[in-house]
Design an enzyme around this catalytic site. Structure first.
Site, PDB file in Angstrom:
ATOM      1  N   PRO A 372     -12.834  -6.777-108.843  1.00  0.00           N
ATOM      2  CG  PRO A 372     -10.774  -5.809-108.383  1.00  0.00           C
ATOM      3  CD  PRO A 372     -11.485  -7.121-108.369  1.00  0.00           C
ATOM      4  N   GLY A 373     -14.073  -4.527-111.377  1.00  0.00           N
ATOM      5  CA  GLY A 373     -14.467  -4.427-112.778  1.00  0.00           C
ATOM      6  C   GLY A 373     -15.742  -5.140-113.160  1.00  0.00           C
ATOM      7  CE  LYS A 376     -17.165  -4.584-106.119  1.00  0.00           C
ATOM      8  NZ  LYS A 376     -16.242  -4.901-107.223  1.00  0.00           N
ATOM      9  CB  SER A 692     -10.006 -25.051-101.456  1.00  0.00           C
ATOM     10  OG  SER A 692      -9.273 -23.990-102.012  1.00  0.00           O
ATOM     11  CE  LYS A 735     -11.720 -22.225-104.850  1.00  0.00           C
ATOM     12  NZ  LYS A 735     -11.712 -23.184-103.741  1.00  0.00           N
TER      13      LYS A 735
END
Length: 785
Positions: A372-373, A376, A692, A735
């Site tokens: 979000p933010g 898009k 992961s 990441k």
């Protein structure tokens, strides 16, 4: 307008017979053949802006009273006072209801005749000074004779027409009030607007009854002629030729009435003839108009047909906007409104460049995926503006009904097309840019699966003949530029995901956020609050501190909120007398309070049994501390806490087994047999899952067993196997951005992810040192001291 009328639905209820009528009232111009007389109750549809304003004024200021006056020409969409009759009816609103198309349906009760004396206002809404017209009559034998004759003719008309309920016959018995009796009879007759208006303007009940006697005599003669025509037609045809009989009857009636047509049907035919439509649309429209001519205009099915014709005749079957294909200007526009986002900008520019050579090129179906933010949805609007196309947005979050996409079947009065067709009609062109927001958050219920309904909409091979259940006609969606947005991909059905071109938008770096704050957010906020940088100024250090200590996010939504909060606090100081406010890093706490995030949130020294991992979430990347504590007196089991999912628990089991193999000597074998391992990931209220974390779990377990501390400035991510291999992971960019924000110096990554560094910003690559490994031994050598 819906918020404006929330109060109306509560206020417009009930009817008060004893009403004091003011001298000035809001007026609504009616443009149908319907005209209300005093003491009558009638529904009315309100949709024009002036009428809605007058309706609001009536409810809020005039005790639900309105002045209804008819237009002289019903084709005029925006009439002036000169286009209206002088005499109308003062009515009281007794009921109000919002319709599915956004208009309002009101039920009004006629109170008295009135005449326009002076025009108070006609720009925003009609507001007239009126004079109440009271009936004047004397009870004479002539008047009584007129009443009896009119009652006799009215009863004959009601019985011959067979269109009125028994209550209408009973109501004709009440002749005690000549004025009300004349108005009731007038409301029964299907007269032209001019004739109805003449009856309304006549104050004298006697003259009104005389005029009604003439009109009733004419209508009874027409009905008699109609019966004769029906009898004549029946003699010509056989009993089993019903369809032929109906056509012949209609032809005979139309010949006798010299081909007069209903004004509404005539208008529909003119619209059909004046515009260009596809062949199948013309055939369907002609078929539905023919059905409409044969049925009562007051039936429910007629309402459904009129609504359907309104939709198919007003759809933009051929209307388009020309694309503004100036690549340099489009690139400049996109760069001006959005910082970064190079992948999606390049894809749009590629499409426009290709359109220069081929007009038949299908528009791409883009899927913007990111936290979000990050911009898009706003990017879709900028794309539309840069191309010169119209823009529409449809929110799919929580949608569970397939009819929202494909439309409703035309089996009831409130049926409507789907949201796609509604948006296209609203925009008026067949090639807009439509953003389908939150495509990953649709649901499934007993009403259907909207994600499956989207398969046809978002398939370039199929959407050229998209058929909405309401229209039942193919509509070409191939020229619509669809842009879908999502936070994650795994909740999107594979078949739907296959139809879209996925463009991933990762979060912003601190440097990018600084540019966005200075060049985009602050100018927007200054304009919104009517301030400028001279009155409220920010130092670069202050913005950096807001980014670092008050917001930790992938996008810039919280950054926007915090900057707006600072400006509001500054506006308060300005209103208290300060001439200007300067926001710096040292006085920032005066505006935003204590920082939410500090350097104490991160590890500051090497520790045994604690390893720093990197995790991907729907809102961006996060660092994750994994803690392992050996518990003596156990049996080699492990305990997990911190809301770990099934996949992460399996990774912990693999890490524990692999640690036994790596520490396979007499010193540690007994340690494993008599020790339990407690594995904990802090922030226990937050669910965590994913493979992961395997390399991080192994490092923490190995550190706890061997007593060797784990470097505090090293983070790692990677899936492991029982053979000690390190497998590639996803979400690398997110990441690494999390490691960058946490001040990590070195990151251990699977060697197979080396190629993914191309998408990582140079700022991050310069700040971090990368170690690529294939085996867990290599990772442990880098992580353990």
């Amino acid at each position: 307008m819906s918020q404006k009328f929330q109060i109306l639905e509560e206020a417009a209820s009930g009817s008060d017979k004893k009403v004091s009528i003011p001298k000035v009232l809001p007026a609504i111009a009616t443009r149908t053949n319907m005209l209300i007389y005093p003491s009558a109750v009638m529904p009315l549809y309100v949709g024009r802006e002036k009428s809605l304003t007058a309706l609001e004024e009536s409810i809020s200021k005039f005790n639900q009273l309105l002045f209804l006056v008819s237009q002289k020409d019903i084709k005029v969409d925006d009439p002036s006072a000169e286009d209206l009759y002088e005499v109308g009816t003062v009515v009281k609103i007794v009921q109000l209801m919002k319709m599915p198309d956004g208009n309002y349906k009101i039920l009004v009760e006629g109170l008295t005749r009135a005449k326009t004396v002076e025009i108070i206002e006609q720009e925003r809404a009609f507001m007239f000074k009126i004079e109440v017209l009271k009936p004047r009559y004397k009870a004479t034998k002539t008047l009584e004779a007129l009443i009896r004759k009119v009652r006799e003719l009215a009863l004959k008309y009601v019985n011959m027409s067979r269109r009125f309920p028994d209550e209408a016959t009973l109501a004709l018995d009440d002749t005690s009030n000549p004025d009300k009796f004349a108005d009731f009879v007038a409301s029964l007759l299907p007269l032209k607007l001019e004739e109805k208006q003449a009856l309304l303007e006549e104050i004298s009940p006697r003259k009104r009854l005389e005029l009604l006697m003439e009109l009733l005599t004419r209508e009874v003669e027409i009905l008699s002629l109609e019966e004769e025509l029906e009898r004549r037609v029946k003699e010509k045809i056989e009993q089993n030729q019903k369809e032929y009989y109906l056509r012949e009857k209609m032809r005979a009636i139309q010949e006798e009435l010299e081909g007069e047509e209903d004004a509404e049907i005539k208008e529909l035919k003119e619209m059909l003839a004046s515009r260009t439509y596809p062949k199948e649309v013309v055939e369907k429209a002609e078929q539905e108009i023919a059905r409409l001519e044969k049925m009562s205009p007051y039936s429910a099915e007629a309402t459904v047909i009129r609504t359907y014709l309104d939709w198919i005749l007003n759809m933009p079957w051929y209307e388009e906007t020309g694309d503004n294909i100036d690549i340099l200007k489009v690139r400049e526009f996109l760069d001006k409104n959005h910082y970064g986002l190079m992948d999606v900008k390049e894809r749009i520019l590629e499409f426009l460049a290709a359109r220069k050579f081929s007009e038949n090129l299908r528009a791409p179906i883009l899927c913007l995926v990111g936290p979000p933010g990050v911009g898009k949805t706003s990017l879709g609007r900028s794309i539309a503006e840069s191309m010169g196309r119209k823009f529409g947005r449809i929110s799919l979050g929580g949608m569970r009904d397939e009819a929202e996409i494909r439309g409703h079947r035309r089996t009831y009065v409130g049926a409507l097309p789907g949201r796609i067709i509604q948006t296209i009609r609203k925009l008026g062109v067949k090639n807009p840019v439509i953003v389908l927001d939150e495509v990953d958050k649709m649901g499934i219920s007993f009403q259907g699966d909207p994600a499956s309904a989207l398969l046809e909409v978002l398939d370039p091979e199929q959407n050229s003949t998209f058929t909405d259940h309401f229209l039942e006609l193919p509509f070409d969606l191939s020229k619509v530029l669809f842009i879908t947005t999502a936070n994650v991909l795994y909740t999107i059905p594979p078949a739907l995901l296959d139809r879209m071109e996925v463009i991933e938008i990762a979060g912003y770096t601190d440097t990018e956020k600084l540019h966005i704050a200075k060049d985009y957010i602050l100018p927007k906020l200054y304009k919104e609050y009517s301030l400028d940088s001279k009155r409220v100024s920010f130092t670069t250090a202050a913005i950096k501190r807001i980014i670092r200590e008050y917001t930790r996010e992938a996008g810039v939504r919280n950054l926007d909120r915090n900057l707006a909060k600072v400006i509001r606090r500054a506006a308060l100081r300005l209103s208290e007398g300060e001439k200007s406010v300067k926001v710096g890093a040292k006085n920032l706490e005066e505006f935003l309070g204590i920082p939410r995030f500090t350097d104490s949130d991160f590890r500051k020294k090497p520790e045994v049994g604690v390893a720093t991992g990197l995790a991907w979430t729907a809102v961006g990347g996060e660092i994750m501390y994994i803690e392992v504590l050996p518990v003596p007196g156990g049996k080699g089991k492990f305990i997990t806490t911190g809301q770990l999912g099934d996949v992460m628990k399996e990774s912990a089991q693999i890490a524990l087994s692999l640690a036994r193999k790596l520490c396979d000597n007499e010193k540690y074998s007994e340690f494993f047999e008599k020790t339990d391992f407690h594995i904990h990931v802090p922030e226990g209220a937050v669910p965590k899952d994913g493979p992961s974390a395997g390399i991080t779990l192994l490092t923490a377990v190995t550190s706890a067993v061997t007593g060797r501390p784990v470097r505090y400035d090293v983070a790692m991510t990677g899936e492991i196997t029982l053979r000690g291999k390190v497998l590639p992971i996803g979400g690398l960019k997110e990441k690494l951005m999390a490691a960058y924000r946490a001040g990590i110096n070195k990151v251990i990554l699977p060697k197979a992810n080396k190629k993914d560094l191309e998408k990582v910003p140079d700022e991050i690559k310069k700040a971090l040192k990368f170690v690529f490994v294939d085996e867990v031994d290599e990772a442990l050598r880098e992580a353990l001291i």
